[in-house]
Write an enzyme that holds these catalytic residues in place. Structure first.
Site, PDB file in Angstrom:
ATOM      1  N   CYS A 125      37.815  40.465  35.665  1.00 32.49           N
ATOM      2  CA  CYS A 125      39.036  40.353  36.093  1.00 32.49           C
ATOM      3  C   CYS A 125      39.742  38.932  36.029  1.00 32.49           C
ATOM      4  O   CYS A 125      39.194  38.072  35.691  1.00 32.49           O
ATOM      5  CB  CYS A 125      38.950  40.780  37.523  1.00 32.49           C
ATOM      6  SG  CYS A 125      38.565  42.457  37.887  1.00 32.49           S
ATOM      7  N   HIS A 185      44.362  39.899  40.371  1.00 27.62           N
ATOM      8  CA  HIS A 185      44.411  39.967  41.596  1.00 27.62           C
ATOM      9  C   HIS A 185      44.085  38.672  42.236  1.00 27.62           C
ATOM     10  O   HIS A 185      44.053  37.611  41.684  1.00 27.62           O
ATOM     11  CB  HIS A 185      43.080  40.907  42.016  1.00 27.62           C
ATOM     12  CG  HIS A 185      41.616  40.147  41.818  1.00 27.62           C
ATOM     13  ND1 HIS A 185      40.963  39.051  42.579  1.00 27.62           N
ATOM     14  CD2 HIS A 185      40.716  40.825  40.849  1.00 27.62           C
ATOM     15  CE1 HIS A 185      40.077  39.001  41.832  1.00 27.62           C
ATOM     16  NE2 HIS A 185      39.647  39.858  40.798  1.00 27.62           N
TER      17      HIS A 185
END
Length: 294
Positions: free
Chosen positions: A205, A189
């Site tokens: 992440c 992301h």
């Protein structure tokens, strides 16, 4: 009025970063030529930092700092010469397909099926100590523009002031786009903290610069393969010359010398290597490819 002016300023800065980043262009490669890009040099201007230079040239924080030992990341000094390490050896994955993430160098590579000899590469931020990004083979199972962030319970325990959901916008740590891996808790992301790219700062992440994630999002189809590896030592060829790239990675359970020798022997390159050059690269661990040929 002040809020509107701030939004315009942020938009302009992101546009400039988007236009100036050199990470979006594809590089060509061959099985016999796995070194891409080229080294550059930059003379520091007044008030420039290594952090902003890293973003301008499509690098992460650790890449530019490791390549320039002795320079202050925030105040390198006007007139100083800065190595811009925009050259890389492709990770050793057997075959090139979809996304390949090398945690040791905090870098993502994307190999498109539409072009068998082109690769794009981007700097990334990864999981912090105790929240390591997992190694393995995954796939993209979901893609979202303007994602809301549903705060995991583990993070809310650390920061109870956080709401259950953070809506899309400038305060959303997922940024403008997100792609979920088949390891459901892991996303690729954007970020509202671009200075964390090139650092171990997430809960697992993979973070990308705000100007990079829309490019990758557009290129990567749902279902694309994602291979996450930890490879601190890489060996490559360019114009019949042997290159060695070594990264400092305390999380890698690797004997650097043995791994370099193993890779060189496996690729029938050991006899072509200057051993003193090889040892120097292994010792320095500057994170960019160096010619170690005889």
């Amino acid at each position: 009025m002040h809020k509107r002016t701030l939004q315009i300023a942020i938009g302009i800065s992101l546009l400039i970063a988007f236009m100036s980043s050199e990470a979006s262009e594809p590089y060509s490669y061959k099985k016999t030529s796995t070194v891409i890009g080229s080294m550059k040099n930059h003379t520091v201007k007044k008030n420039e930092s290594l952090i902003e230079l890293a973003r301008r040239y499509g690098l992460g924080y650790h890449e530019i700092v490791t390549a320039n030992p002795g320079l202050d990341a925030f105040v390198p000094g006007e007139g100083k010469s800065v190595n811009i390490p925009t050259t890389w050896i492709l990770p050793d994955t057997g075959s090139y397909d979809g996304i390949v993430i090398n945690l040791s160098e905090m870098r993502l590579y994307f190999f498109s099926r539409q072009s068998s000899d082109a690769v794009r590469t981007f700097p990334i931020g990864i999981g912090s100590e105790g929240n390591e990004t997992p190694v393995g083979v995954f796939s993209i199972v979901e893609k979202k523009e303007k994602p809301a962030w549903y705060v995991p319970e583990s993070i809310r325990k650390e920061k109870p002031e956080l709401p259950l959901v953070v809506p899309p916008g400038p305060d959303n740590p997922l940024g403008s786009h997100a792609m979920r891996l088949s390891a459901r808790s892991i996303l690729i992301h954007g970020t509202n903290r671009p200075y964390a790219v090139g650092r171990k700062a997430s809960h697992g992440c993979i973070r990308m610069y705000p100007e990079d994630i829309p490019k990758l999002f557009q290129l990567v189809p749902k279902g694309a393969k994602v291979t996450i590896i930890r490879q601190p030592v890489k060996v490559g060829l360019l114009d019949e010359k042997v290159y060695l790239e070594v990264h400092k990675d305390k999380d890698a359970n690797t004997h650097y010398f043995n791994e370099a020798v193993r890779l060189l022997i496996r690729n029938d390159l050991y006899k072509k290597v200057d051993k003193e050059k090889m040892l120097s690269v292994l010792r320095d661990k500057k994170g960019f490819p160096v010619d170690i040929s005889k």
